[in-house]
Design a protein around this motif. Structure first.
Motif, PDB file in Angstrom:
ATOM      1  N   GLY A 113       0.822  -1.205   0.000  1.00 38.56           N
ATOM      2  CA  GLY A 113       0.000   0.000   0.000  1.00 38.56           C
ATOM      3  C   GLY A 113       0.853   1.252   0.000  1.00 38.56           C
ATOM      4  O   GLY A 113       0.558   2.228  -0.698  1.00 38.56           O
ATOM      5  N   SER A 114       1.921   1.228   0.780  1.00 38.90           N
ATOM      6  CA  SER A 114       2.824   2.375   0.828  1.00 38.90           C
ATOM      7  C   SER A 114       3.516   2.596  -0.508  1.00 38.90           C
ATOM      8  O   SER A 114       3.613   3.732  -0.995  1.00 38.90           O
ATOM      9  N   LEU A 115       3.988   1.528  -1.124  1.00 36.93           N
ATOM     10  CA  LEU A 115       4.715   1.667  -2.388  1.00 36.93           C
ATOM     11  C   LEU A 115       3.815   2.176  -3.505  1.00 36.93           C
ATOM     12  O   LEU A 115       4.193   3.064  -4.275  1.00 36.93           O
ATOM     13  N   VAL A 116       2.626   1.611  -3.613  1.00 38.25           N
ATOM     14  CA  VAL A 116       1.705   2.013  -4.686  1.00 38.25           C
ATOM     15  C   VAL A 116       1.242   3.453  -4.495  1.00 38.25           C
ATOM     16  O   VAL A 116       1.083   4.201  -5.462  1.00 38.25           O
ATOM     17  N   ASN A 117       1.039   3.852  -3.247  1.00 40.28           N
ATOM     18  CA  ASN A 117       0.605   5.216  -2.979  1.00 40.28           C
ATOM     19  C   ASN A 117       1.672   6.237  -3.350  1.00 40.28           C
ATOM     20  O   ASN A 117       1.370   7.372  -3.724  1.00 40.28           O
ATOM     21  N   ALA A 118       2.954   5.839  -3.235  1.00 37.27           N
ATOM     22  CA  ALA A 118       4.084   6.674  -3.659  1.00 37.27           C
ATOM     23  C   ALA A 118       4.096   8.049  -2.999  1.00 37.27           C
ATOM     24  O   ALA A 118       4.411   9.059  -3.634  1.00 37.27           O
ATOM     25  N   ASP A 119       3.751   8.077  -1.724  1.00 36.30           N
ATOM     26  CA  ASP A 119       3.818   9.337  -0.983  1.00 36.30           C
ATOM     27  C   ASP A 119       5.268   9.817  -0.962  1.00 36.30           C
ATOM     28  O   ASP A 119       6.178   9.032  -0.691  1.00 36.30           O
ATOM     29  N   PRO A 120       5.525  11.088  -1.263  1.00 35.61           N
ATOM     30  CA  PRO A 120       6.903  11.566  -1.315  1.00 35.61           C
ATOM     31  C   PRO A 120       7.617  11.548   0.024  1.00 35.61           C
ATOM     32  O   PRO A 120       8.847  11.725   0.074  1.00 35.61           O
ATOM     33  N   SER A 121       6.869  11.326   1.119  1.00 31.26           N
ATOM     34  CA  SER A 121       7.478  11.273   2.447  1.00 31.26           C
ATOM     35  C   SER A 121       7.425   9.889   3.067  1.00 31.26           C
ATOM     36  O   SER A 121       7.713   9.730   4.252  1.00 31.26           O
ATOM     37  N   ALA A 122       7.042   8.881   2.300  1.00 38.66           N
ATOM     38  CA  ALA A 122       6.978   7.514   2.816  1.00 38.66           C
ATOM     39  C   ALA A 122       8.374   6.908   2.913  1.00 38.66           C
ATOM     40  O   ALA A 122       9.300   7.306   2.199  1.00 38.66           O
ATOM     41  N   ASP A 123       8.530   5.930   3.793  1.00 36.53           N
ATOM     42  CA  ASP A 123       9.828   5.302   4.018  1.00 36.53           C
ATOM     43  C   ASP A 123      10.200   4.288   2.941  1.00 36.53           C
ATOM     44  O   ASP A 123      11.351   4.244   2.480  1.00 36.53           O
ATOM     45  N   TRP A 124       9.256   3.425   2.551  1.00 35.16           N
ATOM     46  CA  TRP A 124       9.589   2.279   1.711  1.00 35.16           C
ATOM     47  C   TRP A 124      10.165   2.632   0.345  1.00 35.16           C
ATOM     48  O   TRP A 124      11.040   1.911  -0.167  1.00 35.16           O
ATOM     49  N   PRO A 125       9.729   3.697  -0.326  1.00 33.72           N
ATOM     50  CA  PRO A 125      10.333   3.993  -1.624  1.00 33.72           C
ATOM     51  C   PRO A 125      11.854   4.154  -1.561  1.00 33.72           C
ATOM     52  O   PRO A 125      12.573   3.632  -2.422  1.00 33.72           O
ATOM     53  N   ALA A 126      12.359   4.848  -0.549  1.00 30.94           N
ATOM     54  CA  ALA A 126      13.808   5.012  -0.428  1.00 30.94           C
ATOM     55  C   ALA A 126      14.502   3.678  -0.211  1.00 30.94           C
ATOM     56  O   ALA A 126      15.573   3.420  -0.773  1.00 30.94           O
ATOM     57  N   ILE A 127      13.894   2.810   0.579  1.00 35.98           N
ATOM     58  CA  ILE A 127      14.484   1.501   0.862  1.00 35.98           C
ATOM     59  C   ILE A 127      14.520   0.651  -0.405  1.00 35.98           C
ATOM     60  O   ILE A 127      15.525  -0.013  -0.708  1.00 35.98           O
ATOM     61  N   MET A 128      13.442   0.641  -1.158  1.00 35.00           N
ATOM     62  CA  MET A 128      13.394  -0.153  -2.387  1.00 35.00           C
ATOM     63  C   MET A 128      14.391   0.360  -3.428  1.00 35.00           C
ATOM     64  O   MET A 128      15.001  -0.430  -4.159  1.00 35.00           O
ATOM     65  N   LEU A 129      14.583   1.663  -3.496  1.00 33.24           N
ATOM     66  CA  LEU A 129      15.581   2.214  -4.409  1.00 33.24           C
ATOM     67  C   LEU A 129      16.989   1.776  -4.002  1.00 33.24           C
ATOM     68  O   LEU A 129      17.803   1.390  -4.845  1.00 33.24           O
ATOM     69  N   ALA A 130      17.271   1.833  -2.714  1.00 32.54           N
ATOM     70  CA  ALA A 130      18.600   1.465  -2.236  1.00 32.54           C
ATOM     71  C   ALA A 130      18.884  -0.023  -2.413  1.00 32.54           C
ATOM     72  O   ALA A 130      20.045  -0.425  -2.577  1.00 32.54           O
ATOM     73  N   LEU A 131      17.831  -0.859  -2.389  1.00 32.32           N
ATOM     74  CA  LEU A 131      18.009  -2.312  -2.495  1.00 32.32           C
ATOM     75  C   LEU A 131      17.791  -2.840  -3.916  1.00 32.32           C
ATOM     76  O   LEU A 131      17.793  -4.055  -4.120  1.00 32.32           O
ATOM     77  N   ASP A 132      17.557  -1.949  -4.873  1.00 31.86           N
ATOM     78  CA  ASP A 132      17.407  -2.346  -6.272  1.00 31.86           C
ATOM     79  C   ASP A 132      16.240  -3.323  -6.471  1.00 31.86           C
ATOM     80  O   ASP A 132      16.361  -4.336  -7.168  1.00 31.86           O
ATOM     81  N   ALA A 133      15.124  -3.038  -5.856  1.00 29.27           N
ATOM     82  CA  ALA A 133      13.971  -3.935  -5.890  1.00 29.27           C
ATOM     83  C   ALA A 133      13.275  -3.917  -7.248  1.00 29.27           C
ATOM     84  O   ALA A 133      13.373  -2.955  -8.019  1.00 29.27           O
ATOM     85  N   GLN A 134      12.560  -5.009  -7.502  1.00 32.16           N
ATOM     86  CA  GLN A 134      11.682  -5.126  -8.665  1.00 32.16           C
ATOM     87  C   GLN A 134      10.251  -5.316  -8.184  1.00 32.16           C
ATOM     88  O   GLN A 134       9.999  -6.100  -7.262  1.00 32.16           O
TER      89      GLN A 134
END
Length: 285
Positions: A113-134
């Motif tokens: 839910g956090s990733l799909v919402n793509a809130d610019p202040s959410a935590d998970w987007p930064a983590i997924m970018l750093a971990l090269d997630a798909q």
């Protein structure tokens, strides 16, 4: 404010959920509901139907494979925070999960839910970018994979298209050698006013490269490519190295601005968080 009346359907499988989505352009998926329900209460979003996917087994849990880890998007923040396998193999994930909002949100809110919402202040987007997630997504027409680099496309906007559902998050193994996450929390919401995730690779005590994810500062979470290149060009973790890298990371950033933090303060916080994350990773491993 009381939400307007909507139909509610509990999906029995992923294909069932996708069929429901395809038949109603205004239908929305419900997992944790910590973003969607408040928006509905405030009349900031409208839906004709809520499709509950929170209990679907296909969207839950954590699977460890030889070369990657898969996370179900309906997995809660709390579930990620306490998983022993993640603490060993991808410690950046529980590190971030433990500082999301408060226990109520962590126990009900979901990573998908956090990733799909793509809130610019959410935590998970930064983590997924750093971990090269798909991100694995599906619709009634098939499935596709989207890299984290391409998934967050703008303010509160992800690459998920109408009728699509995030079905799996895949993160490569082995993970980075040293990681850190630093966050300046908004005192009311717990969202990141500024936060930085760092994932470094080492060989014989020498940094050979890495990835950086920054959230809370701009209209979408982002990686600073010029700063990342410096990690593989003799980065030693000294104070001067870190200061230069941090300046490069924020050189061309257009910051968000609100009543809590103006643009200059937000950039300052972003630099401080990235500096502290780099020190954590380079010094403590």
């Amino acid at each position: 404010m009381i939400p307007y009346p909507v139909d509610y359907v509990r999906a029995t499988s992923v294909p069932h959920a996708l069929a429901l989505l395809s038949n109603d352009a205004e239908a929305k998926l419900l997992a944790g509901g910590h973003t969607l329900i408040p928006l509905m209460k405030l009349r900031l979003t409208h839906t004709s139907k809520l499709i509950d996917i929170a209990r679907l087994p296909e969207l839950l849990g954590i699977e460890v494979h030889a070369d990657h880890i898969e996370i179900g998007p309906a997995t809660t923040h709390a579930g990620l925070a306490c998983d022993a396998r993640l603490r060993e193999l991808l410690p950046l994930i529980p590190l971030a999960a433990n500082v999301i909002a408060d226990p109520t949100v962590r126990n009900r809110g979901t990573i998908g839910g956090s990733l799909v919402n793509a809130d610019p202040s959410a935590d998970w987007p930064a983590i997924m970018l750093a971990l090269d997630a798909q991100m694995e997504v599906a619709s009634i027409n098939g499935s596709r994979s989207i890299s984290a680099d391409s998934f967050f496309i703008g303010f509160m906007s992800s690459a998920l298209e109408s009728g699509e559902l995030l079905t799996r998050i895949r993160i490569p193994l082995p993970g980075p050698d040293r990681v850190a996450y630093r966050k300046f929390r908004h005192p009311a919401s717990g969202y990141a006013v500024a936060a930085a995730a760092v994932a470094l690779q080492y060989s014989d005590a020498q940094c050979t490269g890495g990835r950086i994810g920054i959230t809370g500062v701009a209209e979408t979470a982002f990686r600073p490519p010029a700063a990342e290149r410096m990690l593989s060009e003799g980065f030693s973790g000294t104070e001067s190295d870190i200061a230069h890298l941090v300046d490069v990371a924020f050189a061309d950033v257009k910051p968000l601005e609100d009543n809590f933090a103006d643009s200059a303060y937000r950039i300052h916080l972003g630099k401080v968080m990235l500096k502290r994350a780099l020190v954590d990773a380079a010094t403590h491993g």
